[in-house]
Motif scaffolding. Structure first.
Motif, PDB file in Angstrom:
ATOM      1  N   UNK A  53      19.669  82.559  32.363  1.00 34.85           N
ATOM      2  CA  UNK A  53      19.465  83.667  31.444  1.00 34.85           C
ATOM      3  C   UNK A  53      18.802  84.861  32.097  1.00 34.85           C
ATOM      4  N   UNK A  54      17.842  84.587  32.987  1.00 33.93           N
ATOM      5  CA  UNK A  54      17.167  85.675  33.692  1.00 33.93           C
ATOM      6  C   UNK A  54      18.118  86.434  34.610  1.00 33.93           C
ATOM      7  N   UNK A  55      19.224  85.793  34.952  1.00 33.97           N
ATOM      8  CA  UNK A  55      20.238  86.430  35.799  1.00 33.97           C
ATOM      9  C   UNK A  55      21.441  86.914  34.992  1.00 33.97           C
ATOM     10  N   UNK A  68      19.415  82.337  26.380  1.00 28.65           N
ATOM     11  CA  UNK A  68      20.571  83.237  26.454  1.00 28.65           C
ATOM     12  C   UNK A  68      21.820  82.376  26.324  1.00 28.65           C
ATOM     13  N   UNK A  69      22.258  82.188  25.098  1.00 33.59           N
ATOM     14  CA  UNK A  69      23.395  81.329  24.842  1.00 33.59           C
ATOM     15  C   UNK A  69      23.236  80.590  23.537  1.00 33.59           C
ATOM     16  N   UNK A  91      18.008  80.778  42.941  1.00 32.31           N
ATOM     17  CA  UNK A  91      16.904  79.982  43.450  1.00 32.31           C
ATOM     18  C   UNK A  91      15.843  79.833  42.370  1.00 32.31           C
ATOM     19  N   UNK A  92      15.298  78.616  42.233  1.00 36.30           N
ATOM     20  CA  UNK A  92      14.211  78.405  41.283  1.00 36.30           C
ATOM     21  C   UNK A  92      12.963  79.114  41.759  1.00 36.30           C
ATOM     22  N   UNK A  93      12.190  79.643  40.814  1.00 32.92           N
ATOM     23  CA  UNK A  93      10.908  80.253  41.154  1.00 32.92           C
ATOM     24  C   UNK A  93       9.879  79.149  41.373  1.00 32.92           C
TER      25      UNK A  93
END
Length: 431
Positions: A101-103, A122-123, A428-430
């Motif tokens: 969602x952040x992307x 987001x979805x 990539x995961x934060x």
């Protein structure tokens, strides 16, 4: 920027809860849609313990339990000693859906265990087990109306279990129909990048009737075969939709753990009582009544194979932290010697550090036990015998979990399924 259906890069996840790879190969001879995916990739291993909430959480976080913080079905309140059912609120790290969602990517999710209560994303999301309220199981909320109109059923009623096989087979057939209705509702606009659908019906039946799916001479084999053909058509509906997608696509299909015929249940709390590590203040009101743990107890267990040393981390705990490691080692040694009909029960008993590393988050157990195939570890508070049968005929296994990738990619462990999603979208995961 708006992407056309052809420009959109998509990945589909088909979850087949509890399906062993070995059993899939046997049934693939009879099931045309299962044969499209069975045997194409090697099986994978579940995370410890080999439970649905732990392993589906490892999928949707792309993390092992020590990073997402979920270690079993239940948690114990260290002050009042009451048990509660774990759910989405106990997940202590972001999900792959958050990262997508952040992307700017859209996820649509149907019947994914341990995503209840549903959180905004987001979805679209329809939660799976342990969902018990449709109103709290959907995001965004406008999905509630169409799902109610379609008669969507969150979960099969397994309360009658092995005593009423006709009822249970009918129940899982109904939930399969509901998954298909949700599939049609969420898929067809193609306004998504990740689509996840999980069929948990196999797990529900395997717990109660697993031998019927392995033995053609079993009296319930005809019912098992009838179900498997309907289940196969449901799989086929997903595979057909996937193959019709435009643009660059990928599908992965997997189980969260394997399954085996039950030899016997093994109650760890009864074992601890009989070996003088656990004492009760009174008889239990029911199997979940952990409030009876006495202050003199040195250890107790929670389902399925989690053992906690009774230190001052718990309100009534009296074990000195300096002695905890010694007590844990004693218990592990005795458990490794435990036998049933001359057969060793335990595959291994790991310490917290061995199983989860140096800094696991949440409340990991001091010992995590894994049994050999066929032994089902329990931790009830009202049983008098270590070994016994309590209405089930199948049990989870760590090994032999089904896995398939449409491009032939191979992985080894459940948490890597989530990493496949992230890699597909170059995310990539934060930390």
């Amino acid at each position: 920027m708006f992407l056309t259906p052809t420009e959109r890069k998509r990945i589909v996840v088909l979850g087949l809860d509890g399906l062993p790879s070995s059993l899939a190969l046997k049934w693939a001879i009879k099931l045309p849609n299962l044969s499209r995916i069975a045997g194409k990739c090697s099986p994978i291993s579940a995370e410890l313990p080999e439970l649905s909430p732990v392993n589906w959480t490892s999928f949707f976080t792309a993390q092992k339990p020590e990073k997402h913080g979920l270690y079993g079905f239940t948690s114990i309140d260290p002050q009042h000693y009451t048990l509660s059912i774990n759910n989405f609120e106990q997940v202590l790290c972001p999900t792959i859906f958050d990262a997508l969602g952040e992307n700017g990517l859209v996820s649509k999710i149907i019947n994914l265990p341990n995503t209840y209560p549903a959180k905004p994303l987001r979805g679209m999301l329809i939660s799976g087990f342990v969902a018990d309220s449709l109103e709290k199981a959907v995001q965004p909320p406008f999905l509630l109306g169409p799902l109610r109109d379609a008669g969507y059923q969150l979960e099969a009623d397994t309360s009658r279990g092995i005593m009423d096989p006709v009822y249970l087979f009918d129940q899982v057939s109904r939930t399969l129909d509901c998954r298909l209705k949700a599939l049609e509702l969420l898929w067809n606009d193609l306004a998504w990048d990740l689509f996840t659908i999980v069929f948990t019906e196999t797990d529900r039946l395997f717990h109660f009737f697993y031998p019927a799916f392995e033995d053609e001479n079993h009296p319930l084999y005809p019912k098992a075969e009838e179900f498997m053909h309907k289940w196969d058509k449901t799989i086929g509906a997903v595979l057909d939709k996937f193959e019709a997608l435009p643009g660059e696509t990928k599908l992965i299909s997997f189980a969260d753990h394997g399954f085996a015929t039950l030899e016997t249940e093994v109650d760890l709390n009864t074992f601890l009582v009989q070996n003088n590590y656990l004492e009760y203040t009174r008889p239990a009101k029911d199997q979940w009544d952990s409030t009876i743990i006495s202050q003199s107890s040195k250890a107790f267990a929670l389902d399925p194979g989690r053992i906690y040393i009774h230190t001052s981390d718990f309100a009534r705990g009296q074990v000195d932290h300096a002695q905890a490691e010694k007590i844990a080692a004693e218990i592990a040694d005795k458990l490794m010697q435990l036998q049933f009909n001359g057969e060793q029960v335990m595959h291994q008993v790991l310490t917290k550090r061995q199983a989860y590393g140096e800094i696991p988050i949440g409340n990991p157990p001091d010992l995590i036990c894994t049994a050999k195939p066929g032994f089902d570890l329990k931790a009830k508070f009202d049983r008098a015998e270590i070994f016994g049968f309590h209405g089930r005929t199948g049990t989870h296994t760590i090994k032999d979990a089904f896995f398939y990738s449409s491009d032939g990619q191979q992985i080894e462990s459940m948490y890597q399924t989530g990493q496949i999603i992230l890699d597909w979208f170059d995310i990539n995961l934060k930390d």
